[in-house]
Design an enzyme around this catalytic site. Structure first.
Site, PDB file in Angstrom:
ATOM      1  N   GLY A 220       0.868  -1.168   0.000  1.00  0.00           N
ATOM      2  CA  GLY A 220       0.000   0.000   0.000  1.00  0.00           C
ATOM      3  C   GLY A 220       0.901   1.213   0.000  1.00  0.00           C
ATOM      4  O   GLY A 220       2.019   1.163   0.535  1.00  0.00           O
TER       5      GLY A 220
ATOM      6  N   TYR B  91      -8.486  -3.594  -7.539  1.00  0.00           N
ATOM      7  CA  TYR B  91      -8.690  -3.480  -6.094  1.00  0.00           C
ATOM      8  C   TYR B  91     -10.012  -4.094  -5.619  1.00  0.00           C
ATOM      9  O   TYR B  91     -11.031  -4.007  -6.299  1.00  0.00           O
ATOM     10  CB  TYR B  91      -8.689  -2.002  -5.684  1.00  0.00           C
ATOM     11  CG  TYR B  91      -7.387  -1.296  -5.927  1.00  0.00           C
ATOM     12  CD1 TYR B  91      -6.366  -1.329  -4.980  1.00  0.00           C
ATOM     13  CD2 TYR B  91      -7.162  -0.590  -7.107  1.00  0.00           C
ATOM     14  CE1 TYR B  91      -5.167  -0.674  -5.198  1.00  0.00           C
ATOM     15  CE2 TYR B  91      -5.952   0.058  -7.342  1.00  0.00           C
ATOM     16  CZ  TYR B  91      -4.960   0.018  -6.381  1.00  0.00           C
ATOM     17  OH  TYR B  91      -3.775   0.648  -6.608  1.00  0.00           O
ATOM     18  N   TRP B  92      -9.966  -4.677  -4.415  1.00  0.00           N
ATOM     19  CA  TRP B  92     -11.150  -5.113  -3.682  1.00  0.00           C
ATOM     20  C   TRP B  92     -10.982  -4.572  -2.257  1.00  0.00           C
ATOM     21  O   TRP B  92     -10.353  -5.193  -1.411  1.00  0.00           O
ATOM     22  CB  TRP B  92     -11.233  -6.639  -3.660  1.00  0.00           C
ATOM     23  CG  TRP B  92     -11.377  -7.274  -5.006  1.00  0.00           C
ATOM     24  CD1 TRP B  92     -12.533  -7.664  -5.618  1.00  0.00           C
ATOM     25  CD2 TRP B  92     -10.317  -7.610  -5.929  1.00  0.00           C
ATOM     26  NE1 TRP B  92     -12.267  -8.228  -6.852  1.00  0.00           N
ATOM     27  CE2 TRP B  92     -10.920  -8.203  -7.070  1.00  0.00           C
ATOM     28  CE3 TRP B  92      -8.925  -7.468  -5.904  1.00  0.00           C
ATOM     29  CZ2 TRP B  92     -10.167  -8.647  -8.159  1.00  0.00           C
ATOM     30  CZ3 TRP B  92      -8.180  -7.900  -6.982  1.00  0.00           C
ATOM     31  CH2 TRP B  92      -8.801  -8.484  -8.099  1.00  0.00           C
ATOM     32  N   ARG B  93     -11.529  -3.385  -2.022  1.00  0.00           N
ATOM     33  CA  ARG B  93     -11.247  -2.716  -0.745  1.00  0.00           C
ATOM     34  C   ARG B  93     -12.447  -1.937  -0.220  1.00  0.00           C
ATOM     35  O   ARG B  93     -12.308  -1.127   0.700  1.00  0.00           O
ATOM     36  CB  ARG B  93     -10.061  -1.762  -0.928  1.00  0.00           C
ATOM     37  CG  ARG B  93     -10.434  -0.534  -1.743  1.00  0.00           C
ATOM     38  CD  ARG B  93      -9.329   0.271  -2.314  1.00  0.00           C
ATOM     39  NE  ARG B  93      -8.194   0.578  -1.495  1.00  0.00           N
ATOM     40  CZ  ARG B  93      -7.119   1.210  -1.969  1.00  0.00           C
ATOM     41  NH1 ARG B  93      -7.075   1.584  -3.240  1.00  0.00           N
ATOM     42  NH2 ARG B  93      -6.101   1.484  -1.195  1.00  0.00           N
TER      43      ARG B  93
ATOM     44  N   TYR C   6      -3.100  10.291  -6.865  1.00  0.00           N
ATOM     45  CA  TYR C   6      -4.462  10.323  -7.403  1.00  0.00           C
ATOM     46  C   TYR C   6      -4.779   9.040  -8.156  1.00  0.00           C
ATOM     47  O   TYR C   6      -4.095   8.676  -9.111  1.00  0.00           O
ATOM     48  CB  TYR C   6      -4.614  11.536  -8.332  1.00  0.00           C
ATOM     49  CG  TYR C   6      -5.936  11.585  -9.059  1.00  0.00           C
ATOM     50  CD1 TYR C   6      -7.139  11.484  -8.371  1.00  0.00           C
ATOM     51  CD2 TYR C   6      -5.980  11.749 -10.452  1.00  0.00           C
ATOM     52  CE1 TYR C   6      -8.358  11.534  -9.042  1.00  0.00           C
ATOM     53  CE2 TYR C   6      -7.186  11.808 -11.122  1.00  0.00           C
ATOM     54  CZ  TYR C   6      -8.373  11.698 -10.413  1.00  0.00           C
ATOM     55  OH  TYR C   6      -9.572  11.741 -11.080  1.00  0.00           O
ATOM     56  N   ARG C   7      -5.822   8.350  -7.703  1.00  0.00           N
ATOM     57  CA  ARG C   7      -6.314   7.137  -8.348  1.00  0.00           C
ATOM     58  C   ARG C   7      -7.785   7.353  -8.692  1.00  0.00           C
ATOM     59  O   ARG C   7      -8.646   7.307  -7.810  1.00  0.00           O
ATOM     60  CB  ARG C   7      -6.149   5.921  -7.431  1.00  0.00           C
ATOM     61  CG  ARG C   7      -4.705   5.648  -7.010  1.00  0.00           C
ATOM     62  CD  ARG C   7      -3.838   5.231  -8.185  1.00  0.00           C
ATOM     63  NE  ARG C   7      -2.455   4.951  -7.795  1.00  0.00           N
ATOM     64  CZ  ARG C   7      -1.473   5.834  -7.860  1.00  0.00           C
ATOM     65  NH1 ARG C   7      -1.703   7.069  -8.293  1.00  0.00           N
ATOM     66  NH2 ARG C   7      -0.251   5.498  -7.507  1.00  0.00           N
TER      67      ARG C   7
ATOM     68  N   LYS D 164       7.778  15.026  -8.759  1.00  0.00           N
ATOM     69  CA  LYS D 164       8.529  13.874  -9.272  1.00  0.00           C
ATOM     70  C   LYS D 164       8.281  13.717 -10.768  1.00  0.00           C
ATOM     71  O   LYS D 164       7.136  13.753 -11.219  1.00  0.00           O
ATOM     72  CB  LYS D 164       8.116  12.619  -8.502  1.00  0.00           C
ATOM     73  CG  LYS D 164       8.550  12.625  -7.043  1.00  0.00           C
ATOM     74  CD  LYS D 164       7.928  11.502  -6.240  1.00  0.00           C
ATOM     75  CE  LYS D 164       6.488  11.805  -5.878  1.00  0.00           C
ATOM     76  NZ  LYS D 164       5.899  10.777  -4.991  1.00  0.00           N
TER      77      LYS D 164
ATOM     78  N   GLY E 231      13.987  12.784 -12.989  1.00  0.00           N
ATOM     79  CA  GLY E 231      14.338  13.209 -11.641  1.00  0.00           C
ATOM     80  C   GLY E 231      13.207  13.937 -10.944  1.00  0.00           C
ATOM     81  O   GLY E 231      12.076  13.463 -10.939  1.00  0.00           O
TER      82      GLY E 231
ATOM     83  N   ASP F 285       6.570   5.881  -3.920  1.00  0.00           N
ATOM     84  CA  ASP F 285       6.560   5.626  -2.477  1.00  0.00           C
ATOM     85  C   ASP F 285       7.990   5.537  -1.948  1.00  0.00           C
ATOM     86  O   ASP F 285       8.307   6.033  -0.862  1.00  0.00           O
ATOM     87  CB  ASP F 285       5.829   4.321  -2.166  1.00  0.00           C
ATOM     88  CG  ASP F 285       4.430   4.269  -2.762  1.00  0.00           C
ATOM     89  OD1 ASP F 285       3.822   5.340  -2.935  1.00  0.00           O
ATOM     90  OD2 ASP F 285       3.959   3.156  -3.046  1.00  0.00           O
TER      91      ASP F 285
END
Length: 321
Positions: free
Chosen positions: A36, A108-110, A175-176, A236, A241, A269
Site C-alpha cells: 500500500g 482493487y477489492w477494498r 491520485y487514483r 517527481k 528526476g 513511495d
C-alpha cells in the site's frame, strides 16, 4: 551531514491502508504479499533509518492476515502501537498485472476494508492526541479517498489539530481515479489536503490527471501548490528526476540512469521514503531529492513494491545513515 551526536532524528508517523497483494498474471502463479502506498513508504523509511521506528497508523481486522501484517511490520522496525483493530473486518486486496515494458495495472477489492473505519474507531482520537508529540505526519490522497465523506472531514480536522500543535504535514496526492466519484470531487478533497500540507511530494502525471491537463510544466504545478500554502514542493518526474521549490528558490535533481526497468510499482513511495529519511537528518531539499531519486531507481529494477532488504541496505550505506 549533521552529526549524530548533536542532531536528534525526527519522529514520523504515516497514515493509510495496507492491503494483501497478489502480483503476477491472472490465474497463474501469484505470490501473496502485502503493500500500500503509505505502508511502502513507512517500510522503506524504517529500513533507511533503522532507529527511527516510524509509526504506522491504520486499521486491520483480528484475522490471521492482519496478525501476520502486524508481526512483519514489527520485525521491520516499525512502531505498530497505532494499528487499530476493527472486529469483523478484513484487509483490502489488490492485484498487480505487469506489462512487458515494466508498467503496472492495478485491480482493487477494498470497499469494506478495515482501514475505511479508522477515523470512526473509538481509539482514533487518542491516537491523534499521541501524534501531537511527533515531528511529521505523512499521508496520501489514497489515505483520504478510501474514507466515507463524513470520515474525510474527521481526518482533515485531526490534521488541523496536529498542525496547530506544530506537527509538519507531508502529502502525496497519489491520485487514483477509481477511488473517487469524479475528478471534481477528488480535486476538492485533495485540495483541502494540500491546504494542510507543509511538504508536498507529488507526481507530475498524477497532478495532470487530477486537473485534466497534459504535460504541465513542473514549475506551474509547484506554483499551484505554493498558492495553497505548501511551503516545500517536490514534483517527481520519473526518469528525469524531480523539480523542487521552496522559499522562492527552485532547482532540479537529475534522475539516476537505469538500464532496465522491471517494475515501476512503488517508485514514488520509495522516493518519498528516502526523501523523508534525508529530511529527518536535516539535509537540504536538493539533497533529499537526490536520495529519493536514488532509491526509486533501485526499486524499479526489481519486481514488486518491496525489494529485498539487501538492496535497501545498499542504498542505506550510500546515504551514510
Amino acid at each position: 551531514m549533521p552529526s549524530s551526536l548533536t542532531f536528534k532524528k525526527k519522529k514520523i508517523a504515516l497514515i493509510g491502508e495496507c492491503m494483501i497483494e497478489l502480483s503476477g498474471q491472472p490465474f497463474a502463479q501469484q505470490a501473496p504479499l502485502f503493500g500500500g502506498d503509505t505502508l511502502n513508504t513507512a517500510l522503506y523509511l524504517s529500513r533507511l533509518v533503522p532507529d527511527m521506528l516510524p509509526a504506522y497508523v491504520t486499521a486491520l481486522g483480528n484475522d490471521n492476515y492482519s496478525r501476520h501484517m502486524r508481526q512483519c511490520w514489527q520485525q521491520e522496525g516499525m512502531d505498530t502501537q497505532f494499528v487499530l483493530t476493527v472486529d469483523g473486518k478484513l484487509p483490502g486486496l489488490y492485484a498487480i498485472e505487469n506489462t512487458p515494458c515494466g508498467d503496472s495495472r492495478f485491480h482493487y477489492w477494498r470497499h469494506d476494508s478495515a482501514a475505511r473505519y479508522l477515523c470512526r474507531h473509538e481509539q482514533f482520537s487518542a491516537v491523534v492526541e499521541h501524534l501531537q508529540s511527533f515531528d511529521l505526519v505523512y499521508l496520501s490522497g489514497i489515505s483520504l479517498a478510501i474514507l466515507p465523506d463524513k470520515d474525510k472531514h474527521l481526518l482533515l480536522r485531526s490534521l488541523a489539530t496536529l498542525k496547530e500543535a506544530g506537527v509538519h504535514i507531508a502529502v502525496d496526492s497519489n491520485y487514483r481515479p477509481a477511488l473517487w466519484p469524479s475528478s471534481s470531487d477528488a480535486c476538492e478533497w485533495i485540495g483541502k489536503l494540500y491546504q494542510m500540507a507543509d511538504i508536498a511530494l507529488v507526481t507530475a502525471d498524477d497532478e495532470d490527471r487530477l486537473l485534466g491537463m497534459r504535460n504541465s510544466p513542473p514549475a506551474i504545478i509547484a506554483k499551484r501548490m505554493h498558492s495553497m500554502g505548501v511551503k516545500q514542493v517536490v514534483v517527481k518526474l520519473g526518469a528525469e528526476g524531480a523539480l523542487w521549490s521552496q522559499c522562492g528558490l527552485s532547482g532540479t535533481a537529475k534522475g539516476n540512469k537505469v538500464d532496465q526497468v522491471i517494475d515501476t510499482t512503488a517508485a514514488g513511495d520509495a522516493f518519498n521514503a528516502a526523501y523523508l529519511a534525508a529530511w529527518s537528518m536535516g539535509m537540504d531539499i536538493d539533497e533529499c531529492c537526490h536520495w529519493g531519486n536514488k532509491l526509486a531507481a533501485r526499486v524499479i529494477q526489481h519486481k514488486g513494491a518491496i525489494i529485498s532488504q539487501n538492496f535497501t541496505r545498499y542504498i542505506t550505506d550510500l546515504m551514510n545513515i
